[in-house]
Design a protein around this motif. Sequence first.
Motif, PDB file in Angstrom:
ATOM      1  N   ALA A  83       0.839  -1.209   0.000  1.00 53.99           N
ATOM      2  CA  ALA A  83       0.000   0.000   0.000  1.00 53.99           C
ATOM      3  C   ALA A  83       0.867   1.251   0.000  1.00 53.99           C
ATOM      4  CB  ALA A  83      -0.930  -0.012   1.211  1.00 53.99           C
ATOM      5  N   GLN A  84       1.972   1.216   0.723  1.00 53.56           N
ATOM      6  CA  GLN A  84       2.878   2.364   0.735  1.00 53.56           C
ATOM      7  C   GLN A  84       3.507   2.574  -0.639  1.00 53.56           C
ATOM      8  OE1 GLN A  84       5.572   1.913   4.138  1.00 53.56           O
ATOM      9  NE2 GLN A  84       3.851   1.204   5.373  1.00 53.56           N
ATOM     10  N   TYR A  85       3.808   1.485  -1.320  1.00 51.49           N
ATOM     11  CA  TYR A  85       4.317   1.613  -2.692  1.00 51.49           C
ATOM     12  C   TYR A  85       3.251   2.231  -3.599  1.00 51.49           C
ATOM     13  CZ  TYR A  85       5.918   0.447  -7.368  1.00 51.49           C
ATOM     14  OH  TYR A  85       6.287   0.530  -8.685  1.00 51.49           O
ATOM     15  N   ASP A  86       1.997   1.765  -3.439  1.00 51.10           N
ATOM     16  CA  ASP A  86       0.916   2.329  -4.252  1.00 51.10           C
ATOM     17  C   ASP A  86       0.801   3.835  -4.043  1.00 51.10           C
ATOM     18  OD1 ASP A  86       0.177  -0.112  -5.394  1.00 51.10           O
ATOM     19  OD2 ASP A  86      -1.203  -0.592  -3.759  1.00 51.10           O
ATOM     20  N   LEU A  87       0.913   4.276  -2.795  1.00 49.65           N
ATOM     21  CA  LEU A  87       0.842   5.712  -2.516  1.00 49.65           C
ATOM     22  C   LEU A  87       2.035   6.443  -3.128  1.00 49.65           C
ATOM     23  CD1 LEU A  87      -0.381   5.522   1.176  1.00 49.65           C
ATOM     24  CD2 LEU A  87      -1.652   6.489  -0.743  1.00 49.65           C
ATOM     25  N   GLU A  88       3.193   5.804  -3.086  1.00 49.98           N
ATOM     26  CA  GLU A  88       4.382   6.396  -3.701  1.00 49.98           C
ATOM     27  C   GLU A  88       4.173   6.610  -5.192  1.00 49.98           C
ATOM     28  OE1 GLU A  88       8.255   7.966  -3.514  1.00 49.98           O
ATOM     29  OE2 GLU A  88       7.014   7.259  -1.858  1.00 49.98           O
ATOM     30  N   LYS A  89       3.441   5.692  -5.815  1.00 50.76           N
ATOM     31  CA  LYS A  89       3.188   5.756  -7.259  1.00 50.76           C
ATOM     32  C   LYS A  89       1.929   6.529  -7.614  1.00 50.76           C
ATOM     33  CE  LYS A  89       5.135   3.989 -10.071  1.00 50.76           C
ATOM     34  NZ  LYS A  89       6.170   4.583 -10.948  1.00 50.76           N
ATOM     35  N   GLY A  90       1.223   7.039  -6.601  1.00 47.01           N
ATOM     36  CA  GLY A  90       0.026   7.830  -6.864  1.00 47.01           C
ATOM     37  C   GLY A  90      -1.236   7.022  -7.037  1.00 47.01           C
ATOM     38  N   ASP A  91      -1.191   5.735  -6.696  1.00 46.99           N
ATOM     39  CA  ASP A  91      -2.371   4.875  -6.820  1.00 46.99           C
ATOM     40  C   ASP A  91      -3.104   4.837  -5.478  1.00 46.99           C
ATOM     41  OD1 ASP A  91      -4.308   3.026  -7.381  1.00 46.99           O
ATOM     42  OD2 ASP A  91      -2.930   1.402  -7.942  1.00 46.99           O
ATOM     43  N   ALA A  92      -3.791   5.928  -5.159  1.00 44.35           N
ATOM     44  CA  ALA A  92      -4.470   6.037  -3.873  1.00 44.35           C
ATOM     45  C   ALA A  92      -5.600   5.020  -3.740  1.00 44.35           C
ATOM     46  CB  ALA A  92      -5.019   7.449  -3.687  1.00 44.35           C
ATOM     47  N   ALA A  93      -6.271   4.686  -4.827  1.00 42.12           N
ATOM     48  CA  ALA A  93      -7.408   3.768  -4.771  1.00 42.12           C
ATOM     49  C   ALA A  93      -6.972   2.404  -4.256  1.00 42.12           C
ATOM     50  CB  ALA A  93      -8.054   3.649  -6.142  1.00 42.12           C
ATOM     51  N   SER A  94      -5.863   1.880  -4.772  1.00 46.91           N
ATOM     52  CA  SER A  94      -5.385   0.568  -4.321  1.00 46.91           C
ATOM     53  C   SER A  94      -4.943   0.624  -2.862  1.00 46.91           C
ATOM     54  CB  SER A  94      -4.222   0.107  -5.202  1.00 46.91           C
ATOM     55  OG  SER A  94      -4.666  -0.162  -6.518  1.00 46.91           O
ATOM     56  N   ALA A  95      -4.273   1.700  -2.493  1.00 47.00           N
ATOM     57  CA  ALA A  95      -3.820   1.827  -1.110  1.00 47.00           C
ATOM     58  C   ALA A  95      -4.996   1.856  -0.143  1.00 47.00           C
ATOM     59  CB  ALA A  95      -2.979   3.092  -0.954  1.00 47.00           C
ATOM     60  N   HIS A  96      -6.050   2.570  -0.498  1.00 41.56           N
ATOM     61  CA  HIS A  96      -7.217   2.647   0.383  1.00 41.56           C
ATOM     62  C   HIS A  96      -7.930   1.309   0.482  1.00 41.56           C
ATOM     63  CE1 HIS A  96      -7.399   6.802   1.701  1.00 41.56           C
ATOM     64  NE2 HIS A  96      -6.980   7.183   0.497  1.00 41.56           N
ATOM     65  N   LYS A  97      -7.902   0.531  -0.568  1.00 41.38           N
ATOM     66  CA  LYS A  97      -8.508  -0.810  -0.494  1.00 41.38           C
ATOM     67  C   LYS A  97      -7.745  -1.675   0.508  1.00 41.38           C
ATOM     68  CE  LYS A  97     -10.735  -1.066  -5.032  1.00 41.38           C
ATOM     69  NZ  LYS A  97     -12.086  -1.221  -4.467  1.00 41.38           N
ATOM     70  N   THR A  98      -6.421  -1.546   0.509  1.00 43.00           N
ATOM     71  CA  THR A  98      -5.630  -2.308   1.473  1.00 43.00           C
ATOM     72  C   THR A  98      -5.886  -1.823   2.892  1.00 43.00           C
ATOM     73  OG1 THR A  98      -3.904  -2.680  -0.183  1.00 43.00           O
ATOM     74  CG2 THR A  98      -3.303  -3.015   2.121  1.00 43.00           C
ATOM     75  N   LEU A  99      -5.953  -0.514   3.083  1.00 43.75           N
ATOM     76  CA  LEU A  99      -6.234   0.026   4.418  1.00 43.75           C
ATOM     77  C   LEU A  99      -7.601  -0.424   4.917  1.00 43.75           C
ATOM     78  CD1 LEU A  99      -4.820   3.636   3.999  1.00 43.75           C
ATOM     79  CD2 LEU A  99      -4.019   1.939   5.654  1.00 43.75           C
ATOM     80  N   ALA A 100      -8.587  -0.441   4.034  1.00 40.38           N
ATOM     81  CA  ALA A 100      -9.925  -0.903   4.423  1.00 40.38           C
ATOM     82  C   ALA A 100      -9.903  -2.384   4.767  1.00 40.38           C
ATOM     83  CB  ALA A 100     -10.919  -0.626   3.295  1.00 40.38           C
ATOM     84  N   TRP A 101      -9.111  -3.151   4.023  1.00 44.79           N
ATOM     85  CA  TRP A 101      -8.976  -4.587   4.290  1.00 44.79           C
ATOM     86  C   TRP A 101      -8.355  -4.818   5.663  1.00 44.79           C
ATOM     87  CZ3 TRP A 101      -4.303  -7.363   4.784  1.00 44.79           C
ATOM     88  CH2 TRP A 101      -4.416  -8.756   4.732  1.00 44.79           C
ATOM     89  N   VAL A 102      -7.329  -4.062   6.004  1.00 50.12           N
ATOM     90  CA  VAL A 102      -6.705  -4.180   7.318  1.00 50.12           C
ATOM     91  C   VAL A 102      -7.700  -3.806   8.407  1.00 50.12           C
ATOM     92  CG1 VAL A 102      -4.916  -3.240   8.835  1.00 50.12           C
ATOM     93  CG2 VAL A 102      -4.367  -3.800   6.453  1.00 50.12           C
ATOM     94  N   ARG A 103      -8.405  -2.709   8.211  1.00 47.31           N
ATOM     95  CA  ARG A 103      -9.381  -2.259   9.212  1.00 47.31           C
ATOM     96  C   ARG A 103     -10.441  -3.327   9.461  1.00 47.31           C
ATOM     97  NH1 ARG A 103     -12.884   2.399   7.075  1.00 47.31           N
ATOM     98  NH2 ARG A 103     -13.741   0.583   6.018  1.00 47.31           N
ATOM     99  N   ALA A 104     -10.825  -4.059   8.427  1.00 47.28           N
ATOM    100  CA  ALA A 104     -11.856  -5.087   8.573  1.00 47.28           C
ATOM    101  C   ALA A 104     -11.405  -6.229   9.481  1.00 47.28           C
ATOM    102  CB  ALA A 104     -12.242  -5.638   7.198  1.00 47.28           C
ATOM    103  N   TYR A 105     -10.094  -6.479   9.535  1.00 46.21           N
ATOM    104  CA  TYR A 105      -9.581  -7.562  10.376  1.00 46.21           C
ATOM    105  C   TYR A 105      -9.200  -7.097  11.774  1.00 46.21           C
ATOM    106  CZ  TYR A 105      -9.406 -10.922   6.545  1.00 46.21           C
ATOM    107  OH  TYR A 105      -9.745 -11.786   5.539  1.00 46.21           O
ATOM    108  N   ALA A 106      -9.191  -5.811  12.013  1.00 46.41           N
ATOM    109  CA  ALA A 106      -8.848  -5.305  13.343  1.00 46.41           C
ATOM    110  C   ALA A 106      -9.973  -5.618  14.318  1.00 46.41           C
ATOM    111  CB  ALA A 106      -8.609  -3.797  13.292  1.00 46.41           C
ATOM    112  N   ARG A 107      -9.605  -5.915  15.544  1.00 48.18           N
ATOM    113  CA  ARG A 107     -10.619  -6.063  16.589  1.00 48.18           C
ATOM    114  C   ARG A 107     -11.222  -4.695  16.918  1.00 48.18           C
ATOM    115  NH1 ARG A 107     -10.794 -10.776  19.872  1.00 48.18           N
ATOM    116  NH2 ARG A 107      -9.460 -12.425  19.022  1.00 48.18           N
ATOM    117  N   LYS A 108     -12.342  -4.730  17.600  1.00 49.81           N
ATOM    118  CA  LYS A 108     -13.028  -3.472  17.934  1.00 49.81           C
ATOM    119  C   LYS A 108     -12.128  -2.549  18.731  1.00 49.81           C
ATOM    120  CE  LYS A 108     -17.256  -1.694  20.121  1.00 49.81           C
ATOM    121  NZ  LYS A 108     -17.605  -0.836  18.994  1.00 49.81           N
ATOM    122  N   THR A 109     -11.220  -3.122  19.514  1.00 49.34           N
ATOM    123  CA  THR A 109     -10.298  -2.302  20.294  1.00 49.34           C
ATOM    124  C   THR A 109      -9.134  -1.786  19.452  1.00 49.34           C
ATOM    125  OG1 THR A 109      -9.188  -4.340  20.979  1.00 49.34           O
ATOM    126  CG2 THR A 109     -10.823  -3.403  22.492  1.00 49.34           C
TER     127      THR A 109
END
Length: 651
Positions: free
Chosen positions: A584-610
């Motif tokens: 995701a950091q590479y995607d942001l480096e290359k200007g591909d914000a859409a792919s990076a946000h998909k990864t961030l959303a994927w990580v958030r989905a696996y995080a516990r409520k805390t």
Amino acid sequence: MARPIILSNGELHVGLNTFGEVHDFYFPYVGLENHTIGKETSHHIGVWVDGKCSWLHDGSWTFVFSYPHDALVGHIVAKNQALGIMLEFDDTVDGELNAFMRNVHVVNLDAYDKDVRLFFRQAFVIGDSASMTDTAQFLPNDQAIVHYRGRRTFVISGTDDQKRAFDQYTIGLFGTEGREGTFRDAEDGELWSCPVEHGRVDSTIRFKLALKAHSSARVHYWIACGTTLREALFVHKQLRDNGLNDRYILTTKWWYRWLRPAEKVSRKIDPAYRELFLRSVMLLKAHIDKRGAIIASTDSGMLNYWRDAYAYCWPRDGAYVLWPLIRMGYYEEAYQFFDFCRRGLNSGGFLMHKYRADGAVGSSWHPYIHDDGSVTPPIQEDETALVLFLFGQLYRSANDQRLMKRFYEPMVVPMADFLASYIDSSTGLPKPSYDLWEEQYMTTTYTTAVVYAALSAAADLADDNHDDGHAVAWRSAASDIAEAAQKYLVNHDRDALYKGLRRHADGSYEPDQTIDLSSIYGAFMFGLFSADSGIVERAVQTARRVFNVSPDRPGVPRYENDNYRRRNPASLGNWWFVTSLWLAQYDLEKGDAASAHKTLAWVRAYARKTGTLCEQIDPETEAEESVSPLSWSQAEFVSTVLDTITKGASK
């Protein structure tokens, strides 16, 4: 193994398991010593209602965990429909006193009166020791139970709404002589009141509550810690005489103040990530000992299945935790960490594999004698290099000349001299050491990249310190490494970067063609290869093809056929949050914000409520694997979110 709630003040660190029980209890260092190690030492909580007893771990309770405030104050809601009882816990470690505190709201969910008895069981193996020489005693003048051995003392007590102490107690043995523990004595609603025992000891206290229909009551419980009985009793008396409410307010305010830089930054990020971002920042702080060590994970669950746990300071993990904190202006933690590293630096100028929180060298499985016949220190060179590189980042960010006076001669010079000298004359690359995954002895692309960046940073520091000789030497060494990398580390056959070069006994090298995400990350993040270079772009495309990455499943393992905690041999390996966020950091480096946000959303989905993030996810079951939380996972999430701001892709 997960710890949905962890609490810390830099000396006392407590991990609560998925039943709301104390599972890890570290004092006087974060990560050392753990006086409870789960299983039979978990601090059970029981509720007896009208002749029926239930423990929170017996499967009849449901749980909801959260950090409802921007503070490390955990909230747990536990319900037992059969008993018609709800327990609400507000848990914290005091911001100033070494005390673990639980404010328990006991609610009668039914339309009739109930005789309720609340039990707290404590079990310690004091000092991480299997030696059965602990003592527990009832202190009648203080209305408390004390557990102690040597320089570790824990005083347990509590009061109800009317400031009445527990009405019954008992002390006994567990895990020996056929004894399970004093919690079994509680199951008939009464305790035997044994006043003292020694050996492997536990204790249980009782609060008796008469709850009318749909009414409630509160119990305030604490464990006061000290290196002497006098010290622990001082804390106990503060809590008993003044109550817990003021301590909760003080602790919450402390966290509000500490979080201000992160809270200010959070206003610039996508609101979807704001809560997980702030939780992650707090969890990073919770893993930092006030004397500088940064612990990888305090989840001791792996001790039940493996030889060791993660409660150590790996210099690499510590540096990655600090990097986003430095970017937000948190400098005090960085000063302490570099002091810790300076003290632990080997006379040869390198850092060892890992360290205990007290600065002693940690356990290791790396030998001095290697398969290629060489005899070299059992180190991961990237750890020394990354710490040196990050020091340069701190110096530029803080613009504090005192850093140069404090660290240049005792830390920067020996580290950079070591890196510049630890070069294989036949390749011009760093000599072999263990890779960042602690598995392979070779010259890796990742380590090469970090060494290159560290020497470049050291040369800049030398310029600022008017040390022309070192500046020229270190910059020349970095330039030679970059040139050699172009020659030896590009895998043209696979359109990738080699994992590294493996040295044979005759001195020859063989490239390792394994696709390893660390090679890609190291290459672009530390400037060994430009992110815009064709080889890095092609290496990323190859990795995504090999790991079958899609927008809905952006998770990747560390490398091809990663066997660590892999359940299915046909799988290429479990997903790691760290490596997935690197892409995701590479995607942001290359200007591909859409792919990076998909990864961030994927990580958030696996995080516990805390907000806790584990180390790995099984790609088939999607279950958590290994420790949780892992400070490195939390740090890479924070770093990636910060990148969305700097790259103009926050929303």
